[in-house]
Design an enzyme around this catalytic site. Structure first.
Site, mmCIF file in Angstrom:
data_model
loop_
_atom_site.group_PDB
_atom_site.id
_atom_site.type_symbol
_atom_site.label_atom_id
_atom_site.label_comp_id
_atom_site.label_asym_id
_atom_site.label_seq_id
_atom_site.Cartn_x
_atom_site.Cartn_y
_atom_site.Cartn_z
ATOM 1 C CG ASN A 128 0.241 4.017 9.775
ATOM 2 O OD1 ASN A 128 -0.321 4.041 9.253
ATOM 3 N ND2 ASN A 128 1.661 4.531 9.693
ATOM 4 C CB THR A 141 -3.055 8.443 3.596
ATOM 5 O OG1 THR A 141 -4.111 7.433 4.290
ATOM 6 C CG2 THR A 141 -3.165 9.243 4.336
ATOM 7 C CB SER A 142 -4.832 5.113 -0.607
ATOM 8 O OG SER A 142 -5.478 5.617 0.369
ATOM 9 C CG HIS A 151 -8.023 3.771 11.988
ATOM 10 N ND1 HIS A 151 -7.773 3.718 10.724
ATOM 11 C CD2 HIS A 151 -9.274 4.664 11.406
ATOM 12 C CE1 HIS A 151 -8.438 4.362 10.025
ATOM 13 N NE2 HIS A 151 -9.076 5.318 10.550
HETATM 14 N N1 APR Z 1 5.974 7.091 0.562
HETATM 15 C C1 APR Z 1 4.871 7.703 0.719
HETATM 16 N N2 APR Z 1 3.824 7.383 0.439
HETATM 17 C C2 APR Z 1 3.624 6.210 -0.233
HETATM 18 C C3 APR Z 1 4.845 5.256 0.262
HETATM 19 C C4 APR Z 1 5.963 5.819 0.702
HETATM 20 N N3 APR Z 1 7.594 5.108 0.650
HETATM 21 N N4 APR Z 1 4.264 3.899 -0.277
HETATM 22 C C5 APR Z 1 2.944 3.905 -0.422
HETATM 23 N N5 APR Z 1 2.286 5.736 -0.478
HETATM 24 C C6 APR Z 1 1.615 5.470 -1.214
HETATM 25 C C7 APR Z 1 0.476 4.914 -1.824
HETATM 26 O O1 APR Z 1 0.773 5.419 -2.526
HETATM 27 C C8 APR Z 1 -0.882 5.028 -0.895
HETATM 28 O O2 APR Z 1 -1.131 6.428 -1.465
HETATM 29 O O3 APR Z 1 0.404 5.268 0.151
HETATM 30 C C9 APR Z 1 -0.482 4.968 0.302
HETATM 31 C C10 APR Z 1 -0.978 3.794 1.084
HETATM 32 O O4 APR Z 1 -2.156 3.942 1.032
HETATM 33 P P1 APR Z 1 -3.398 2.561 1.650
HETATM 34 O O5 APR Z 1 -2.712 1.581 1.291
HETATM 35 O O6 APR Z 1 -4.443 2.640 1.216
HETATM 36 O O7 APR Z 1 -2.788 2.983 3.463
HETATM 37 P P2 APR Z 1 -4.053 3.787 4.112
HETATM 38 O O8 APR Z 1 -3.887 5.884 3.451
HETATM 39 O O9 APR Z 1 -3.626 4.268 5.438
HETATM 40 O O10 APR Z 1 -5.131 3.679 4.469
HETATM 41 C C11 APR Z 1 -5.902 4.252 5.543
HETATM 42 O O11 APR Z 1 -7.624 1.923 5.092
HETATM 43 O O12 APR Z 1 -7.945 -0.249 5.448
HETATM 44 C C12 APR Z 1 -8.249 0.393 6.353
HETATM 45 O O13 APR Z 1 -7.073 0.720 8.643
HETATM 46 C C13 APR Z 1 -6.344 0.867 7.545
HETATM 47 O O14 APR Z 1 -5.839 2.194 8.386
HETATM 48 C C14 APR Z 1 -5.707 1.907 6.981
HETATM 49 C C15 APR Z 1 -6.847 2.758 6.443
#
Ligand code: APR
Length: 233
Positions: A88, A175-176, A105
């Site tokens: 983040n 994280t996804s 990042h």
């Molecule tokens: N509690 C726990 N998990 C959650 C919540 C919550 N309240 N709300 C959403 N999520 C989960 C979703 O189910 C998803 O799996 O958080 C994840 C968010 O995934 P992404 O939107 O893909 O974010 P992230 O994994 O941080 O992305 C990684 O991608 O675009 C780039 O640089 C950007 O750092 C980022 C990286």
């Protein structure tokens, strides 16, 4: 016990920071290649600045949630045995009380100088879109958002891999698992002998790679997990 925690956008979701890939996620309204690549910045710096200016302004309207606070408590309990690495670019871990956060990042509140590679605080005064003052270190007019864009190498990979290799426990929060190299940390930690745990709203793309997984909101799961761990240690 040495613990590495990786966080992603999901940990800040309950604070009101949009995630990237969920419905209404940030990437739904934007094409990555328009706002999050070095080529986009070269082509249209104003568009890129506008995107990150809006993210930065939004930080003033959000607060850390119980998941951020819980990880700060974990830092107090484990000290140097905790390595917190986040994808983040918000500052909610710091505002939640964590003092050592590895922003792989980059950070919204930081600027990177293309002239001298310095990381400096984002300038308080900004004339207009992309109208940034010169770098306070070298004086060149070459500041950009200190964000690792697609196609760029995340910060401090050697340090991260070192901690993963030494970890007894690796925990991934919110994280996804769609973006490498962070998505591969679970396999790397496992290969070096760590126990692995996923805490996410729903199973991530790499959920099956973890020894254990708990699904639900980070604001509930993270404090529960931290409480259990700190009671034990
Ligand atoms: N509690 C726990 N998990 C959650 C919540 C919550 N309240 N709300 C959403 N999520 C989960 C979703 O189910 C998803 O799996 O958080 C994840 C968010 O995934 P992404 O939107 O893909 O974010 P992230 O994994 O941080 O992305 C990684 O991608 O675009 C780039 O640089 C950007 O750092 C980022 C990286």
């Amino acid at each position: 016990m040495r613990v590495v925690v990786l966080t992603g956008a999901g940990i800040s979701a309950e604070s009101g920071v949009p995630t990237f890939r969920d419905a209404d996620g940030l990437w739904e309204g934007h094409r990555v290649e328009d706002v999050a690549t070095p080529e986009a910045f070269e082509r249209a710096p104003g568009v890129v600045h506008a995107f990150y200016d809006a993210r930065r302004e939004a930080l003033d309207t959000v607060e850390p949630n119980p998941a951020h606070h819980a990880l700060a408590r974990l830092e107090q309990a484990l000290g140097d045995d905790l390595f917190l690495v986040t994808q983040n670019i918000d500052d909610l871990h710091e505002r939640g009380g964590s003092t050592r956060v590895h922003h792989m990042h980059g950070e919204l509140r930081s600027a990177l100088c293309l002239g001298c590679d310095a990381h400096v605080p984002w300038p308080a005064e900004q004339g207009g879109l992309g109208d940034l003052p010169p770098c306070p270190r070298c004086g060149s007019c070459a500041l950009r958002p200190d964000v690792v864009w697609f196609g760029e190498v995340p910060y401090g990979m050697d340090e991260i891999l070192g901690h993963l290799a030494e970890a007894d426990l690796f925990v991934s929060v919110g994280t996804s698992g769609a973006v490498y190299p962070a998505a591969g940390f679970v396999q790397y930690a496992r290969a070096h002998g760590a126990r692995t745990l996923e805490l996410n709203l729903e199973p991530s793309e790499g959920s099956h790679l973890f020894h254990d997984a708990r699904h639900g909101p980070a604001g509930v799961l993270v404090p529960e997990w931290v409480d259990t761990l700190t009671r034990r240690s």
